[in-house]
Write an enzyme that holds these catalytic residues in place. Structure first.
Site, PDB file in Angstrom:
ATOM      1  N   ASP A   1       0.835  -1.206   0.000  1.00 14.32           N
ATOM      2  CA  ASP A   1       0.000   0.000   0.000  1.00 14.32           C
ATOM      3  C   ASP A   1       0.871   1.258   0.000  1.00 14.32           C
ATOM      4  O   ASP A   1       0.552   2.256  -0.647  1.00 14.32           O
ATOM      5  CB  ASP A   1      -0.923  -0.003   1.224  1.00 14.32           C
TER       6      ASP A   1
ATOM      7  N   HIS B   1      -5.646  -3.537   5.327  1.00 13.80           N
ATOM      8  CA  HIS B   1      -5.267  -3.834   3.940  1.00 13.80           C
ATOM      9  C   HIS B   1      -6.458  -4.348   3.144  1.00 13.80           C
ATOM     10  O   HIS B   1      -6.519  -5.518   2.784  1.00 13.80           O
ATOM     11  CB  HIS B   1      -4.108  -4.840   3.900  1.00 13.80           C
TER      12      HIS B   1
HETATM   13  P1  NAD Z   1      -0.931 -18.225  -5.828  1.00 18.30           P
HETATM   14  O1  NAD Z   1      -2.148 -19.064  -5.965  1.00 18.30           O
HETATM   15  O2  NAD Z   1      -0.160 -17.897  -7.064  1.00 18.30           O
HETATM   16  O3  NAD Z   1       0.083 -18.903  -4.815  1.00 18.30           O
HETATM   17  C1  NAD Z   1      -0.310 -19.380  -3.583  1.00 18.30           C
HETATM   18  C2  NAD Z   1       0.575 -20.549  -3.225  1.00 18.30           C
HETATM   19  O4  NAD Z   1       0.180 -21.019  -1.942  1.00 18.30           O
HETATM   20  C3  NAD Z   1       0.450 -21.744  -4.199  1.00 18.30           C
HETATM   21  O5  NAD Z   1       1.703 -22.131  -4.663  1.00 18.30           O
HETATM   22  C4  NAD Z   1      -0.172 -22.833  -3.341  1.00 18.30           C
HETATM   23  O6  NAD Z   1       0.240 -24.136  -3.675  1.00 18.30           O
HETATM   24  C5  NAD Z   1       0.301 -22.425  -1.955  1.00 18.30           C
HETATM   25  N1  NAD Z   1      -0.465 -22.994  -0.865  1.00 18.30           N
HETATM   26  C6  NAD Z   1      -1.809 -23.154  -0.750  1.00 18.30           C
HETATM   27  N2  NAD Z   1      -2.108 -23.746   0.426  1.00 18.30           N
HETATM   28  C7  NAD Z   1      -0.926 -23.935   1.067  1.00 18.30           C
HETATM   29  C8  NAD Z   1      -0.584 -24.483   2.310  1.00 18.30           C
HETATM   30  N3  NAD Z   1      -1.495 -24.984   3.146  1.00 18.30           N
HETATM   31  N4  NAD Z   1       0.712 -24.528   2.646  1.00 18.30           N
HETATM   32  C9  NAD Z   1       1.661 -24.046   1.821  1.00 18.30           C
HETATM   33  N5  NAD Z   1       1.383 -23.501   0.623  1.00 18.30           N
HETATM   34  C10 NAD Z   1       0.115 -23.458   0.246  1.00 18.30           C
HETATM   35  O7  NAD Z   1      -1.361 -16.885  -5.080  1.00 18.30           O
HETATM   36  P2  NAD Z   1      -0.519 -15.525  -4.931  1.00 18.30           P
HETATM   37  O8  NAD Z   1      -0.809 -14.633  -6.065  1.00 18.30           O
HETATM   38  O9  NAD Z   1       0.885 -15.877  -4.617  1.00 18.30           O
HETATM   39  O10 NAD Z   1      -1.233 -14.882  -3.640  1.00 18.30           O
HETATM   40  C11 NAD Z   1      -1.116 -15.493  -2.386  1.00 18.30           C
HETATM   41  C12 NAD Z   1      -1.896 -14.719  -1.332  1.00 18.30           C
HETATM   42  O11 NAD Z   1      -1.327 -13.423  -1.121  1.00 18.30           O
HETATM   43  C13 NAD Z   1      -3.356 -14.449  -1.703  1.00 18.30           C
HETATM   44  O12 NAD Z   1      -4.167 -14.664  -0.589  1.00 18.30           O
HETATM   45  C14 NAD Z   1      -3.359 -12.984  -2.094  1.00 18.30           C
HETATM   46  O13 NAD Z   1      -4.618 -12.390  -1.934  1.00 18.30           O
HETATM   47  C15 NAD Z   1      -2.345 -12.438  -1.121  1.00 18.30           C
HETATM   48  N6  NAD Z   1      -1.773 -11.142  -1.476  1.00 18.30           N
HETATM   49  C16 NAD Z   1      -1.523 -10.258  -0.459  1.00 18.30           C
HETATM   50  C17 NAD Z   1      -0.950  -9.037  -0.724  1.00 18.30           C
HETATM   51  C18 NAD Z   1      -0.667  -8.081   0.390  1.00 18.30           C
HETATM   52  O14 NAD Z   1      -0.426  -6.897   0.120  1.00 18.30           O
HETATM   53  N7  NAD Z   1      -0.641  -8.506   1.638  1.00 18.30           N
HETATM   54  C19 NAD Z   1      -0.628  -8.679  -2.036  1.00 18.30           C
HETATM   55  C20 NAD Z   1      -0.890  -9.584  -3.049  1.00 18.30           C
HETATM   56  C21 NAD Z   1      -1.476 -10.818  -2.770  1.00 18.30           C
HETATM   57  C1  LMR Z   2      -3.156  -6.292  -3.341  1.00 21.78           C
HETATM   58  O1  LMR Z   2      -3.346  -5.281  -2.673  1.00 21.78           O
HETATM   59  O2  LMR Z   2      -2.693  -6.252  -4.496  1.00 21.78           O
HETATM   60  C2  LMR Z   2      -3.423  -7.631  -2.726  1.00 21.78           C
HETATM   61  O3  LMR Z   2      -4.058  -7.517  -1.510  1.00 21.78           O
HETATM   62  C3  LMR Z   2      -4.110  -8.578  -3.656  1.00 21.78           C
HETATM   63  C4  LMR Z   2      -5.525  -8.204  -3.958  1.00 21.78           C
HETATM   64  O4  LMR Z   2      -6.400  -9.055  -3.786  1.00 21.78           O
HETATM   65  O5  LMR Z   2      -5.764  -7.090  -4.398  1.00 21.78           O
END
Ligand code: NAD
Ligand code: LMR
Length: 340
Positions: free
Chosen positions: A173, A200
Site C-alpha cells: 500500500d 489492507h
Molecule cells: P498463488 O495461488 O499464485 O500462490 C499461492 C501458493 O500457496 C500456491 O503455490 C499454493 O500451492 C500455496 N499454498 C496453498 N495452500 C498452502 C498451504 N497450506 N501450505 C503451503 N502452501 C500453500 O497466489 P498468490 O498470487 O501468490 O497470492 C497469495 C496470497 O497473497 C493471496 O491470498 C493474495 O490475496 C495475497 N496477497 C496479499 C498481498 C498483500 O499486500 N498482503 C498482495 C498480493 C497478494
Molecule cells: C493487493 O493489494 O494487491 C493484494 O491484496 C491482492 C488483492 O487481492 O488485491
C-alpha cells in the site's frame, strides 16, 4: 526422520563474524506461488539471508533447485508437503513469510477469500507456533485484516503469542501510495513518501497525504488519488483477468519488509515501516490491530507511532476504516474460536 530434499551450497556472510544474529534463516510458506517465487528469488539476492527454506503444498523443491543456482552464498532448501517437511522448514527461522493461499478473481473482495485462506493460515500458524515460536511471522495471505488476528489467536492458544513478532504486510500500500503520487506530480517516487494507515483492503487503507512533503492535491485529483491507493489491488486483479492478483510488486514489497526486519535485528537503528500489528492506537474503540508506522528492532516491534496530525477529511477516512476493520478482526478471532 525428514531430511530436506535438496540442500545446496554453504552459508557464510562476508564481513561479519559468525553469531546467531548474523545467521538468518528465512522461511517462505507458499513459496511456489505467484508471490512466493519472485519473493524467494529476491530473498536469495539479499546478503542478510543465510538460509532460505521454501515450503509449498506443491513444487517447493523445484523452486528451491532453480533459485539455488543463483550465485549468492545462502543455502536454499525445498521441503516436501508433509507435516515434518513443514516443521523442518520452520525450525530455527528468524523470519517466516506466509503468502500461502488463493488470490482474488475479478469481482471478488479480499473478504471473499476468507473461507479458503482462513484455514490455510490457521494451520500454518499452528505449525509455526510449534516449530518456530520465536520467529517474526509476516502475513501476506489475504484477507490480511483477518489472517493476522487468526495467527494471533493460534499463537495465544498455544501459549506462545508475542505481539511484537506478528506483522501483517501492508508495504504494498505504501509502495503504491508513493508510486501513484509520483505519477500525479510527475516526480521521482523515491522522493514521495506517503504514510498509509489502517488495514489492507478497500476503505480500510488510508493514505495520509497531508503528512507527505509538498503534496497539495485537491478536489477530484485528491479523491481519485485516495481511491487509487485504496483500490490499487483491484486494478491488477482486473488486468490479470482471472489469473490472480499482484504478485511481482508484492514480492518487491515483501522483500523490502523482510530486509527492514533483518536490518533492525542486526542492530541498525531507526528502521521504520508501516505494518498491521497488535496496536494500542484504537483499542479503546475495540480495534485491536492497526497499521501505522512502526519502528523495528531486534525484538520485532520496537515502537508503534500514532497516526499523528491529520486533516478533517483524513479523520473521516480513518473513522470509516475503523468500522470495517473491527468487523474483519472479529471475524478472524471468531473463526479460530469456532474452528480451533
Ligand atoms: P498463488 O495461488 O499464485 O500462490 C499461492 C501458493 O500457496 C500456491 O503455490 C499454493 O500451492 C500455496 N499454498 C496453498 N495452500 C498452502 C498451504 N497450506 N501450505 C503451503 N502452501 C500453500 O497466489 P498468490 O498470487 O501468490 O497470492 C497469495 C496470497 O497473497 C493471496 O491470498 C493474495 O490475496 C495475497 N496477497 C496479499 C498481498 C498483500 O499486500 N498482503 C498482495 C498480493 C497478494
Ligand atoms: C493487493 O493489494 O494487491 C493484494 O491484496 C491482492 C488483492 O487481492 O488485491
Amino acid at each position: 526422520m525428514f531430511a530436506p530434499r535438496q540442500v545446496f551450497g554453504t552459508f557464510q556472510r562476508r564481513g561479519f563474524s559468525a553469531s546467531a544474529r548474523q545467521a538468518s534463516k528465512v522461511a517462505v510458506l507458499g513459496a511456489a506461488g505467484g508471490i512466493g517465487q519472485p519473493l524467494s528469488l529476491l530473498l536469495k539476492l539479499n546478503p542478510r539471508v543465510t538460509q532460505l527454506a521454501l515450503y509449498d503444498i506443491r513444487g517447493g523443491p523445484g523452486v528451491a533447485a532453480d533459485i539455488s543456482h543463483v550465485n549468492t552464498k545462502s543455502t536454499v532448501s525445498g521441503y516436501d508437503p508433509t507435516p515434518s517437511g513443514l516443521r523442518e522448514a520452520l525450525k530455527g527461522s528468524e523470519l517466516v513469510l506466509i503468502p500461502a493461499g488463493v488470490p482474488r478473481k475479478p469481482g471478488m473482495t479480499r473478504d471473499d477469500l476468507f473461507n479458503t485462506n482462513a484455514s490455510i493460515v490457521r494451520d500454518l500458524a499452528k505449525a509455526a507456533a510449534e516449530a518456530s515460536p520465536d520467529a517474526n511471522i509476516l502475513i501476506i495471505s489475504n484477507p490480511v485484516n483477518s489472517t493476522v488476528p487468526i495467527t494471533a489467536e493460534v499463537f495465544k492458544a498455544a501459549g506462545v503469542y508475542n505481539p511484537r513478532r506478528l506483522f501483517g504486510v501492508t508495504t504494498l500500500d505504501v509502495v503504491r501510495a508513493s508510486r501513484f503520487l509520483s505519477q500525479v506530480k510527475n516526480t521521482d517516487p523515491a522522493n514521495e513518501n506517503v504514510p498509509v494507515v489502517g488495514g489492507h483492503s478497500g476503505v480500510t487503507i488510508v493514505p495520509l497525504l497531508s503528512q507527505s512533503n509538498g503534496a497539495d492535491l485537491s478536489g477530484q485529483t485528491y479523491e481519485d488519488y485516495v481511491k487509487r491507493v485504496q483500490f490499487g489491488g483491484d486494478e491488477v486483479v482486473k488486468a490479470k483477468d482471472g489469473a490472480g492478483s499482484a504478485t511481482l510488486s508484492m514480492a518487491m514489497a515483501g522483500a523490502r519488509f523482510a530486509e527492514s526486519l533483518l536490518k533492525a535485528s542486526q542492530g541498525v537503528k531507526g528502521v521504520i515501516e508501516p505494518t498491521f500489528v497488535d496496536s494500542p492506537l484504537y483499542k479503546d474503540q475495540g480495534v485491536d490491530y492497526f497499521a501505522s508506522n512502526v519502528e523495528l528492532g531486534p525484538n520485532g516491534v520496537e515502537k508503534i507511532y500514532p497516526v499523528g496530525k491529520v486533516t478533517e477529511h483524513e479523520q473521516k477516512l480513518i473513522d470509516t476504516c475503523l468500522v470495517d476493520l473491527k468487523k474483519n478482526i472479529q471475524k478472524g478471532v471468531d473463526f479460530v474460536k469456532q474452528n480451533p
